[in-house]
Design a protein around this motif. Structure first.
Motif, PDB file in Angstrom:
ATOM      1  N   LYS A 162      68.363 -51.578 -36.914  1.00  0.00           N
ATOM      2  CA  LYS A 162      68.974 -52.651 -36.141  1.00  0.00           C
ATOM      3  C   LYS A 162      68.111 -52.925 -34.916  1.00  0.00           C
ATOM      4  CE  LYS A 162      73.484 -54.268 -34.594  1.00  0.00           C
ATOM      5  NZ  LYS A 162      74.906 -53.890 -34.371  1.00  0.00           N
ATOM      6  N   CYS A 222      73.544 -63.858 -43.716  1.00  0.00           N
ATOM      7  CA  CYS A 222      73.553 -62.443 -44.081  1.00  0.00           C
ATOM      8  C   CYS A 222      72.451 -61.663 -43.387  1.00  0.00           C
ATOM      9  CB  CYS A 222      73.443 -62.297 -45.597  1.00  0.00           C
ATOM     10  SG  CYS A 222      71.880 -62.884 -46.287  1.00  0.00           S
ATOM     11  N   ASP A 223      72.592 -60.345 -43.404  1.00  0.00           N
ATOM     12  CA  ASP A 223      71.586 -59.435 -42.865  1.00  0.00           C
ATOM     13  C   ASP A 223      70.620 -58.955 -43.942  1.00  0.00           C
ATOM     14  OD1 ASP A 223      72.901 -59.290 -40.232  1.00  0.00           O
ATOM     15  OD2 ASP A 223      74.445 -58.159 -41.285  1.00  0.00           O
ATOM     16  N   LEU A 224      71.079 -58.971 -45.182  1.00  0.00           N
ATOM     17  CA  LEU A 224      70.308 -58.466 -46.321  1.00  0.00           C
ATOM     18  C   LEU A 224      70.613 -59.356 -47.513  1.00  0.00           C
ATOM     19  CD1 LEU A 224      68.602 -55.956 -47.418  1.00  0.00           C
ATOM     20  CD2 LEU A 224      70.806 -55.046 -48.170  1.00  0.00           C
ATOM     21  N   GLN A 229      78.857 -49.403 -38.513  1.00  0.00           N
ATOM     22  CA  GLN A 229      78.142 -50.664 -38.377  1.00  0.00           C
ATOM     23  C   GLN A 229      78.657 -51.614 -39.454  1.00  0.00           C
ATOM     24  OE1 GLN A 229      75.897 -51.264 -36.022  1.00  0.00           O
ATOM     25  NE2 GLN A 229      75.447 -49.189 -35.284  1.00  0.00           N
ATOM     26  N   ARG A 230      78.411 -52.896 -39.238  1.00  0.00           N
ATOM     27  CA  ARG A 230      78.804 -53.881 -40.251  1.00  0.00           C
ATOM     28  C   ARG A 230      77.551 -54.586 -40.765  1.00  0.00           C
ATOM     29  NH1 ARG A 230      83.995 -53.531 -40.706  1.00  0.00           N
ATOM     30  NH2 ARG A 230      83.901 -54.871 -42.545  1.00  0.00           N
ATOM     31  N   LEU A 231      77.479 -54.682 -42.087  1.00  0.00           N
ATOM     32  CA  LEU A 231      76.368 -55.369 -42.741  1.00  0.00           C
ATOM     33  C   LEU A 231      76.907 -56.548 -43.533  1.00  0.00           C
ATOM     34  CD1 LEU A 231      74.019 -52.635 -44.278  1.00  0.00           C
ATOM     35  CD2 LEU A 231      73.439 -54.267 -42.488  1.00  0.00           C
ATOM     36  N   ARG A 232      76.220 -57.660 -43.416  1.00  0.00           N
ATOM     37  CA  ARG A 232      76.549 -58.822 -44.243  1.00  0.00           C
ATOM     38  C   ARG A 232      75.488 -58.889 -45.347  1.00  0.00           C
ATOM     39  NH1 ARG A 232      75.998 -63.341 -40.054  1.00  0.00           N
ATOM     40  NH2 ARG A 232      74.256 -61.940 -39.574  1.00  0.00           N
ATOM     41  N   ILE A 233      75.924 -58.630 -46.579  1.00  0.00           N
ATOM     42  CA  ILE A 233      75.005 -58.580 -47.724  1.00  0.00           C
ATOM     43  C   ILE A 233      75.173 -59.848 -48.544  1.00  0.00           C
ATOM     44  CG2 ILE A 233      74.311 -57.282 -49.769  1.00  0.00           C
ATOM     45  CD1 ILE A 233      75.583 -54.809 -48.447  1.00  0.00           C
ATOM     46  N   TRP A 238      68.991 -56.899 -38.366  1.00  0.00           N
ATOM     47  CA  TRP A 238      68.581 -55.786 -39.213  1.00  0.00           C
ATOM     48  C   TRP A 238      67.268 -56.101 -39.927  1.00  0.00           C
ATOM     49  CZ3 TRP A 238      71.193 -51.231 -39.177  1.00  0.00           C
ATOM     50  CH2 TRP A 238      72.480 -51.245 -38.619  1.00  0.00           C
ATOM     51  N   LEU A 254      67.395 -49.338 -43.075  1.00  0.00           N
ATOM     52  CA  LEU A 254      67.630 -50.552 -42.312  1.00  0.00           C
ATOM     53  C   LEU A 254      67.719 -50.214 -40.825  1.00  0.00           C
ATOM     54  CD1 LEU A 254      70.369 -52.146 -44.601  1.00  0.00           C
ATOM     55  CD2 LEU A 254      67.921 -52.645 -44.580  1.00  0.00           C
ATOM     56  N   ASP A 262      75.916 -45.423 -39.772  1.00  0.00           N
ATOM     57  CA  ASP A 262      74.505 -45.199 -39.478  1.00  0.00           C
ATOM     58  C   ASP A 262      74.217 -43.703 -39.369  1.00  0.00           C
ATOM     59  OD1 ASP A 262      75.107 -44.309 -36.883  1.00  0.00           O
ATOM     60  OD2 ASP A 262      74.781 -46.283 -35.984  1.00  0.00           O
TER      61      ASP A 262
END
Length: 664
Positions: A330, A242-244, A196-200, A335, A328, A190
């Motif tokens: 949080k 997912c986040d995105l 950070q962790r993103l789930r795409i 997100w 993005l 960030d």
């Protein structure tokens, strides 16, 4: 944070501040309330700037090289796009790369791999080998992935170090042929430097029309569903994981009411809730920017959005890199996309009619395909015969043309031999439908067939006939022949015979591969009439008839007479939505490609001279009309006899303008 609104405090004898329990509780309540009101804002300290990158429609263009002209070409090649990818990654902390399909077909290197070298278990396709070195996160399949059959596709994808998804393609038993969706767990940094962790989530789509275009390879083996229907099935569950959510949509952008089964469904897809970004392709256009999609409701050409959803279409053959930058934030609920920017970044620009490269090819990408490049050059340079006069497509849209003529001659030769062995077809006249492929347009002023007189090689045949279509023939009536030509005549804008100003003749939104010329009949095209069909093949002007004086054997064509029309699998299977060609009228389904048939025809003839027989022309227009069209600046020396066209200067984009006299 300002606490001035909290209750005032009492002070003890020493001046120390004292508060009652009631005041403590009241003050705490105020602080909590204020905290709740600005909670998301506090969390915005965890802002991630994420860059999503797209390639699309690479079509086995790894190197900046034109195999048809046998010379370097700075307008194409993943090796060039790779330089943009490298630079784009260096500009940001977080980037992830996707591909949107049409990988393994489209250049002579693709044909060399499919027809000469072949693929087996353990082999790595050169297109895939080049991509493996660029750290792709995921890809999807395009419609041309199926041109060589499912087995070849399977061997090609097996060598990829990145996953490939497609949600609207299933096996015959309705189970997915490829994984429909994927969730990528990615560590990002960030703006504060924290991890950070993103789930795409990723979902892919292919035009359902592959079942028509490659039915010989696919019928009985796979099935497709509508793109939007598939999205509605898979997106809600994927969204939970997912986040995105990113859609890899190998489908273009078109407006109008959704009817289902659209080939170009990206705009309709954007209305499905839960999709954050759409990567588009298939149409070989560029988005955002330009005029191709201007004026379509729901499309913002400047911002690069479809119904508010960020979207990109990154050209074709590696010409551009698609970029979507996301801000993005949080929040307490996860997100959210706080902002975005879209871009289609080119590998070259045009200055003063010259191509100026913006980047150099990445050496590692070029080295990964050197052996296949050398083998492809040897393959395409093999001579197969001789041509007595030049074959070019400079004037293929305004006059009968040798580059189309040679295709028709080969198709007639080939289908005639087969039909002679079939009693059911005995005695039926054989016609041939063929279209020009390289005629400028979005391909630019150098995108024309130009074969010199003398020895003709495989590369020259591939320059004449770009696609690995197979030969087919359909049985139609004279009336369907007329309607076939009416559909084809949508190539032209309507000309006002009373107007004195300049009028452009060619409708650049009409694909040249849908401009079929039918040999074996004679006809005229009246461009003062509106087009009977729109670009999708729907009748929009039922009283209009551009095709006039249609004759067979010198006599007006009999609407009820039956004909055999030689064509290709794309057209015969319904490609382009031509009357009489919907997959149900096929009478000959040949195993050979149109390109191979042309090669065999030349080998047998040894020497060819495909002089255009002028079986079609424009109907004369009485009036002071100034009709113009664009072509290559190299066209002047190739002006066909009998074509009343004169040069009218060059344009800044490199095209040459010509005036066409239609008075006789």
């Amino acid at each position: 944070m300002d606490y001035s609104a909290a209750p005032s405090a009492n002070r003890d004898a020493a001046g120390a501040k004292t508060v009652s329990r009631r005041q403590v509780l009241a003050g705490a309540g105020a602080v909590l309330a204020a905290s709740a009101a600005v909670g998301p804002a506090l969390a915005q300290a965890a802002r991630v700037r994420l860059r999503l990158l797209e390639t699309t429609d690479l079509h086995v263009n790894v190197l900046p090289y034109d195999y048809y002209r046998d010379k370097p070409d700075d307008t194409v090649g993943l090796a060039k796009t790779a330089a943009l990818i490298k630079a784009a990654r260096a500009e940001v902390k977080n980037a992830i790369l996707f591909d949107n399909g049409d990988l393994i077909q489209g250049s002579p290197m693709g044909d060399y791999m499919a027809y000469r070298k072949g693929m087996k278990a353990g082999d790595v396709h050169p297109m895939v080998a080049a991509m493996n070195g660029l750290d792709y996160a995921c890809g999807t399949v395009g419609n041309h992935e199926f041109n060589y059959g499912l087995s070849f596709l399977g061997f090609s994808l097996a060598g990829a170090t990145f996953p490939v998804v497609c949600a609207n393609l299933n096996k015959a038993d309705a189970s997915p042929l490829l994984k429909p969706t994927l969730v990528i767990d990615k560590e990002v940094e960030d703006e504060t430097g924290a991890k950070q962790r993103l789930r795409i989530g990723v979902i892919g789509f292919v035009p359902p029309q592959i079942m028509q275009w490659d039915q010989a390879h696919l019928v009985g083996k796979v099935q497709t569903t509508d793109i939007v229907d598939a999205a509605r099935r898979y997106v809600p569950e994927l969204r939970k994981q997912c986040d995105l959510l990113v859609a890899l949509c190998h489908s273009g952008i078109e407006g109008g009411e959704r009817k289902g089964g659209e080939e170009n469904a990206a705009l309709h897809l954007s209305s499905v809730p839960g999709i954050d970004v759409i990567f588009t392709g298939h149409q070989h256009k560029v988005f955002p920017g330009g005029k191709d999609f201007a004026g379509i409701p729901g499309v913002d050409v400047e911002k690069g959005t479809l119904n508010g959803v960020p979207a990109v279409m990154a050209g074709f053959w590696g010409s551009h890199l698609g970029i979507v930058d996301l801000d993005l934030d949080k929040t307490t609920t996860g997100w959210r996309v706080a902002g975005f920017r879209t871009e289609a970044r080119p590998i070259y620009e045009r200055k003063d009619r010259q191509i100026v490269a913006r980047v150099e090819a990445e050496a590692a990408v070029a080295a990964s395909v050197k052996a296949e490049h050398d083998a492809t050059l040897a393959y395409v340079r093999q001579p197969v015969g001789e041509v007595k006069n030049p074959i070019n497509s400079f004037f293929a849209l305004v006059a009968d043309d040798p580059s189309v003529q040679v295709v028709s001659q080969a198709q007639l030769w080939y289908i005639g031999q087969i039909a002679a062995t079939m009693p059911a077809l005995k005695g039926l006249p054989i016609l041939s439908a063929a279209a020009p492929f390289k005629c400028g347009g979005r391909g630019g002023p150098d995108y024309y067939t130009d074969v010199k007189a003398g020895p003709i090689a495989i590369k020259d045949v591939a320059d004449i006939y770009l696609y690995p279509n197979t030969v087919r023939a359909v049985k139609v009536t004279g009336e369907q022949v007329r309607e076939w030509l009416e559909r084809s005549a949508g190539m032209f804008r309507q000309i006002d015979p009373k107007a004195t100003g300049e009028q452009a003749l060619i409708d650049e939104s009409f694909p040249t591969y849908n401009f079929d010329v039918i040999d074996g009949v004679t006809y005229q095209i009246d461009v003062t009439q509106p087009s009977r069909y729109d670009n999708a093949g729907k009748v929009v002007a039922p009283d209009a008839h551009r095709i006039v004086d249609l004759r067979f054997g010198g006599q007006p064509i009999d609407p009820a007479q039956q004909f055999i029309v030689a064509t290709n699998n794309y057209r015969a299977g319904g490609g382009g939505n031509f009357p009489g060609a919907d997959g149900k009228t096929v009478v000959i389904d040949a195993p050979d490609t149109n390109r191979d048939v042309i090669v065999r025809y030349i080998v047998e003839q040894k020497s060819i001279d495909p002089v255009a027989d002028r079986n079609w022309r424009f109907a004369p227009i009485a009036g002071p009309v100034q009709v113009t069209f664009l072509t290559s600046p190299r066209a002047g020396k190739a002006l066909p006899k009998g074509l009343n066209a004169t040069a009218a200067g060059d344009r800044p984009d490199g095209f040459a303008k010509y005036r066409l006299d239609l008075s006789s």
